[in-house]
Design an enzyme around this catalytic site. Structure first.
Site, PDB file in Angstrom:
ATOM      1  N   TYR A 148     105.398 -44.844 -44.003  1.00 50.74           N
ATOM      2  CA  TYR A 148     106.649 -45.521 -43.614  1.00 50.74           C
ATOM      3  C   TYR A 148     106.338 -46.717 -42.709  1.00 50.74           C
ATOM      4  O   TYR A 148     106.761 -47.840 -42.987  1.00 50.74           O
ATOM      5  CB  TYR A 148     107.538 -44.511 -42.895  1.00 50.74           C
ATOM      6  CG  TYR A 148     108.908 -45.034 -42.518  1.00 50.74           C
ATOM      7  CD1 TYR A 148     109.887 -45.241 -43.487  1.00 50.74           C
ATOM      8  CD2 TYR A 148     109.234 -45.290 -41.188  1.00 50.74           C
ATOM      9  CE1 TYR A 148     111.158 -45.694 -43.135  1.00 50.74           C
ATOM     10  CE2 TYR A 148     110.500 -45.736 -40.834  1.00 50.74           C
ATOM     11  CZ  TYR A 148     111.459 -45.936 -41.809  1.00 50.74           C
ATOM     12  OH  TYR A 148     112.717 -46.380 -41.451  1.00 50.74           O
ATOM     13  N   GLY A 210     110.676 -31.882 -25.171  1.00 48.19           N
ATOM     14  CA  GLY A 210     111.990 -32.541 -25.211  1.00 48.19           C
ATOM     15  C   GLY A 210     112.124 -33.677 -24.216  1.00 48.19           C
ATOM     16  O   GLY A 210     113.211 -34.218 -24.034  1.00 48.19           O
TER      17      GLY A 210
HETATM   18  P1  NAD Z   1     119.041 -43.260 -46.234  1.00 46.86           P
HETATM   19  O1  NAD Z   1     117.919 -42.388 -46.676  1.00 46.86           O
HETATM   20  O2  NAD Z   1     120.373 -42.651 -46.015  1.00 46.86           O
HETATM   21  O3  NAD Z   1     119.225 -44.493 -47.221  1.00 46.86           O
HETATM   22  C1  NAD Z   1     118.201 -45.049 -47.997  1.00 46.86           C
HETATM   23  C2  NAD Z   1     118.750 -45.283 -49.390  1.00 46.86           C
HETATM   24  O4  NAD Z   1     117.720 -45.905 -50.181  1.00 46.86           O
HETATM   25  C3  NAD Z   1     119.151 -43.990 -50.102  1.00 46.86           C
HETATM   26  O5  NAD Z   1     120.419 -44.144 -50.680  1.00 46.86           O
HETATM   27  C4  NAD Z   1     118.069 -43.810 -51.147  1.00 46.86           C
HETATM   28  O6  NAD Z   1     118.501 -43.085 -52.272  1.00 46.86           O
HETATM   29  C5  NAD Z   1     117.707 -45.253 -51.450  1.00 46.86           C
HETATM   30  N1  NAD Z   1     116.352 -45.423 -52.006  1.00 46.86           N
HETATM   31  C6  NAD Z   1     115.189 -44.869 -51.570  1.00 46.86           C
HETATM   32  N2  NAD Z   1     114.174 -45.276 -52.332  1.00 46.86           N
HETATM   33  C7  NAD Z   1     114.688 -46.108 -53.285  1.00 46.86           C
HETATM   34  C8  NAD Z   1     114.141 -46.834 -54.362  1.00 46.86           C
HETATM   35  N3  NAD Z   1     112.833 -46.802 -54.640  1.00 46.86           N
HETATM   36  N4  NAD Z   1     114.978 -47.579 -55.133  1.00 46.86           N
HETATM   37  C9  NAD Z   1     116.308 -47.623 -54.876  1.00 46.86           C
HETATM   38  N5  NAD Z   1     116.885 -46.956 -53.862  1.00 46.86           N
HETATM   39  C10 NAD Z   1     116.088 -46.206 -53.069  1.00 46.86           C
HETATM   40  O7  NAD Z   1     118.542 -43.968 -44.887  1.00 46.86           O
HETATM   41  P2  NAD Z   1     119.303 -44.967 -43.898  1.00 46.86           P
HETATM   42  O8  NAD Z   1     119.254 -44.351 -42.563  1.00 46.86           O
HETATM   43  O9  NAD Z   1     120.588 -45.413 -44.462  1.00 46.86           O
HETATM   44  O10 NAD Z   1     118.291 -46.194 -43.878  1.00 46.86           O
HETATM   45  C11 NAD Z   1     118.540 -47.406 -44.588  1.00 46.86           C
HETATM   46  C12 NAD Z   1     117.453 -48.418 -44.266  1.00 46.86           C
HETATM   47  O11 NAD Z   1     117.446 -48.687 -42.853  1.00 46.86           O
HETATM   48  C13 NAD Z   1     116.051 -47.941 -44.625  1.00 46.86           C
HETATM   49  O12 NAD Z   1     115.319 -49.019 -45.139  1.00 46.86           O
HETATM   50  C14 NAD Z   1     115.487 -47.509 -43.292  1.00 46.86           C
HETATM   51  O13 NAD Z   1     114.089 -47.629 -43.268  1.00 46.86           O
HETATM   52  C15 NAD Z   1     116.164 -48.466 -42.329  1.00 46.86           C
HETATM   53  N6  NAD Z   1     116.236 -47.888 -40.975  1.00 46.86           N
HETATM   54  C16 NAD Z   1     117.132 -46.899 -40.670  1.00 46.86           C
HETATM   55  C17 NAD Z   1     117.156 -46.373 -39.385  1.00 46.86           C
HETATM   56  C18 NAD Z   1     118.119 -45.292 -38.979  1.00 46.86           C
HETATM   57  O14 NAD Z   1     118.069 -44.835 -37.838  1.00 46.86           O
HETATM   58  N7  NAD Z   1     119.035 -44.864 -39.795  1.00 46.86           N
HETATM   59  C19 NAD Z   1     116.260 -46.837 -38.414  1.00 46.86           C
HETATM   60  C20 NAD Z   1     115.346 -47.840 -38.777  1.00 46.86           C
HETATM   61  C21 NAD Z   1     115.358 -48.361 -40.054  1.00 46.86           C
END
Ligand code: NAD
Ligand code: UDP
Ligand code: UDP
Length: 316
Positions: A148, A210
């Site tokens: 990641y 924690g």
């Molecule tokens: P999530 O897992 O809910 O959403 C990710 C989405 O991407 C899912 O719907 C999944 O099905 C889709 N996906 C995964 N691989 C794929 C592929 N190869 N092709 C098409 N779709 C694909 O996670 P989230 O929390 O909504 O995160 C969204 C983005 O934000 C991600 O890129 C994540 O790295 C980034 N992010 C999130 C957070 C957080 O705290 N939520 C923090 C830092 C970064």
């Protein structure tokens, strides 16, 4: 179609953040194309949008090329929780790296502006605290989180090389821990785990002692930051931190969740996962000055809405 209505592609649009972003973009009058392979996202997250004529849904994996015509791209596709991104680590790296190449190739062909959902994980287990965008990070390249962390770091490299080499309009957001309704109940992230455990009366699993810290941003604040970043002048690329600087220990979070749910659950301690960062807090001075953005929802307020959401979900 009116000429000034934007066609916006949201990859990962059926996920937690992506689905809220689709809501916001549609509410602003855009046409939205949601692309997702449903690895961690669900149709339930976007079900309410299916009747909207300005919303289109495409099952597609971003590691394969995608030929569509759009004006803006939010590249959100990637599993985000450690359990999910470590389930198939090679696919995680492919999603970040091949996915970025394909979306950048698409942006280049159609001259679209493109935003990358990067992460505070690019800072690894940080020795600079709070983290500023200038910090290069402290990342293990060969550990279980590396698929990641390094995938996201390589995606940032690709974004900046496509800008330098091909003049693309790029935006890079480094997102810190974000929580809210539509988080996956089993994705293992701390806020969803604690709330679900508290509501079920199960033990609250604190990893390690924690005392490690995180800063939790409510989803509506985060989405607002992303949209502001996308609409900054072309010369502003980021990377820019987006998160809530309020910093809490994991034990404090556990206590808050127990108090707010009125649960009888007890805290138990499980082993700390490998390479678990000890502290994390965004320095958001850049977002404040360039996006005129700062979070408005305090942790207790956001937890209240999130608890309500999980309560409904679990009683279905
Ligand atoms: P999530 O897992 O809910 O959403 C990710 C989405 O991407 C899912 O719907 C999944 O099905 C889709 N996906 C995964 N691989 C794929 C592929 N190869 N092709 C098409 N779709 C694909 O996670 P989230 O929390 O909504 O995160 C969204 C983005 O934000 C991600 O890129 C994540 O790295 C980034 N992010 C999130 C957070 C957080 O705290 N939520 C923090 C830092 C970064
Ligand atoms: N690509 C895509 N959609 C497009 C244009 C390109 O998915 O509309 C993919 C294409 O498959 C390629 C990648 O994006 O592998 C990178 O494209 P680029 O034009 O930068 O590189 P090249 O095609 O020269 O390898
Ligand atoms: N964590 C915990 N109990 C859980 C889930 C997570 O104590 O049931 C801890 C985890 O070890 C980490 C913090 O909470 O220190 C945040 O974990 P999460 O997986 O939500 O996000 P990340 O580690 O990617 O910031």
């Amino acid at each position: 179609m009116s000429i000034d209505r934007r066609r916006v592609l949201v990859t990962g649009g059926a996920g937690f953040l992506g689905s809220h972003l689709c809501d916001r973009l549609l509410a602003e009058g855009n046409d939205v194309l949601c692309v997702d392979n449903y690895f961690t996202g669900t149709k339930a997250n976007i079900e309410h949008l299916l009747g909207n004529p300005r919303f289109e849904l495409l099952r597609h994996d971003v590691t394969f090329p995608l030929y569509v015509e759009v004006d803006q791209i939010y590249n959100m596709a990637c599993p985000a929780s450690p359990i999910h991104y470590q389930f198939d680590p090679v696919q995680t790296t492919k999603t970040s790296v091949h996915g970025a190449i394909n979306m950048l190739g698409l942006a280049k062909r159609v001259k679209a502006r493109i935003l990358q959902a990067s992460t505070s994980e690019v800072y690894g287990d940080p020795v600079m605290h709070p983290q500023r965008e200038e910090y290069w990070g402290n990342v293990n390249p060969i550990g279980p989180r590396s698929c990641y962390d390094e995938g996201k770091r390589c995606a940032e490299t690709l974004f900046f090389d496509y800008r330098r080499q091909h003049g693309l309009e790029i935006k890079v957001a480094r997102i810190f821990n974000t929580y809210g309704p539509r988080m996956h109940p089993n994705d293992g992230r701390v806020v969803s785990n604690f709330i679900v455990q508290a509501l079920r009366g199960e033990d609250i699993t604190v990893y390690g002692d924690g005392r490690q810290t995180r800063s939790f941003c409510y989803v509506s604040d985060l989405i607002d930051g992303l949209v502001r970043l996308m609409n900054t002048p072309a010369d502003f690329t980021g990377p820019v931190n987006l998160g809530n600087p309020g910093e809490f220990t994991i034990l404090e979070l556990a206590e808050k969740v127990i108090a707010m749910t009125g649960s009888q659950s007890k805290v138990i301690h499980n082993p700390l996962p490998h390479d678990d960062p000890k502290q994390r807090q965004p320095d958001i001075a850049l977002a404040r000055s360039r996006l005129d953005w700062s979070p408005t929802i305090a942790l207790e307020e956001g937890l209240k809405d999130t608890i309500t959401y999980f309560n409904k979900l679990l009683s279905k």
